[in-house]
Write a protein that holds these residues in place. Structure first.
Motif, mmCIF file in Angstrom:
data_model
loop_
_atom_site.group_PDB
_atom_site.id
_atom_site.type_symbol
_atom_site.label_atom_id
_atom_site.label_comp_id
_atom_site.label_asym_id
_atom_site.label_seq_id
_atom_site.Cartn_x
_atom_site.Cartn_y
_atom_site.Cartn_z
ATOM 1 N N VAL A 1 0.852 -1.180 0.000
ATOM 2 C CA VAL A 1 0.000 0.000 0.000
ATOM 3 C C VAL A 1 0.890 1.233 0.000
ATOM 4 O O VAL A 1 1.717 1.413 0.892
ATOM 5 N N LEU A 2 0.743 2.070 -1.024
ATOM 6 C CA LEU A 2 1.474 3.336 -1.123
ATOM 7 C C LEU A 2 0.540 4.473 -0.756
ATOM 8 O O LEU A 2 -0.618 4.494 -1.177
ATOM 9 N N THR A 3 1.059 5.419 0.004
ATOM 10 C CA THR A 3 0.272 6.576 0.404
ATOM 11 C C THR A 3 1.083 7.834 0.160
ATOM 12 O O THR A 3 2.230 7.928 0.609
ATOM 13 N N PHE B 1 7.385 16.273 -2.082
ATOM 14 C CA PHE B 1 6.417 15.216 -1.802
ATOM 15 C C PHE B 1 7.008 14.244 -0.794
ATOM 16 O O PHE B 1 8.221 14.148 -0.633
ATOM 17 N N CYS B 2 6.125 13.543 -0.116
ATOM 18 C CA CYS B 2 6.528 12.492 0.810
ATOM 19 C C CYS B 2 5.522 11.356 0.661
ATOM 20 O O CYS B 2 4.315 11.591 0.613
ATOM 21 N N MET B 3 6.035 10.109 0.544
ATOM 22 C CA MET B 3 5.192 8.933 0.380
ATOM 23 C C MET B 3 5.609 7.870 1.379
ATOM 24 O O MET B 3 6.753 7.831 1.818
ATOM 25 N N PHE C 1 8.079 2.160 5.169
ATOM 26 C CA PHE C 1 9.213 2.760 4.461
ATOM 27 C C PHE C 1 8.723 4.071 3.880
ATOM 28 O O PHE C 1 7.582 4.171 3.444
ATOM 29 N N SER C 2 9.587 5.075 3.872
ATOM 30 C CA SER C 2 9.178 6.397 3.407
ATOM 31 C C SER C 2 10.105 6.902 2.318
ATOM 32 O O SER C 2 11.261 6.490 2.224
ATOM 33 N N TRP C 3 9.587 7.837 1.543
ATOM 34 C CA TRP C 3 10.379 8.540 0.540
ATOM 35 C C TRP C 3 10.065 10.015 0.686
ATOM 36 O O TRP C 3 8.915 10.426 0.568
#
Length: 128
Positions: free
Chosen positions: A83-85, A97-99, A113-115
């Motif tokens: 699941v990506l948010t 942006f941050c996901m 995990f984050s980006w």
């Protein structure tokens, strides 16, 4: 010479069978945690790969349109159970942006995990 053999000499003893069972138990006790660790590592790699792919898609959209898309503007195709948010941008026209990515088979989906485009890329944990 006679060919009389006792049937007791041809069978395995109880001790020999128990030794074999104990050795098999030790091998299973060693192999199962290694297998589960490999499986978890594969799930983590899958979530991280989907996160990198989505980040590349966000950067491509930024290059084409001059701003990052919001969650309503873009759809990601992910692996099963990932699941990506998009946490940021909160508004259209944002420059960062941050996901986050979560794989539902890793500890029930609590490993994140984050980006963060502003913070240098991928990070373990929820940095958004």
């Amino acid at each position: 010479m006679s060919s009389d053999h006792s049937t007791a000499d041809d069978a395995y003893t109880l001790i020999e069978l128990l030794v074999v069972v104990v050795i098999m138990g030790v091998l299973v006790a060693i192999a199962v945690p290694i297998f589960l660790g490999q499986r978890r590592g594969a799930f983590e790699a899958q979530a991280q790969a989907d996160l990198r792919t989505a980040a590349n898609q966000m950067e491509l959209s930024y290059r084409e349109h001059g701003a990052y898309p919001t969650a309503a503007d873009i759809v990601f195709i992910t692996s099963p159970d990932v699941v990506l948010t998009i946490v940021e941008p909160g508004a259209a026209g944002s420059q960062v942006f941050c996901m986050t990515a979560v794989h539902n088979r890793i500890d029930g989906g609590i490993v994140v995990f984050s980006w963060d485009s502003d913070g240098g890329g991928q990070a373990d944990g929820d940095v958004c």
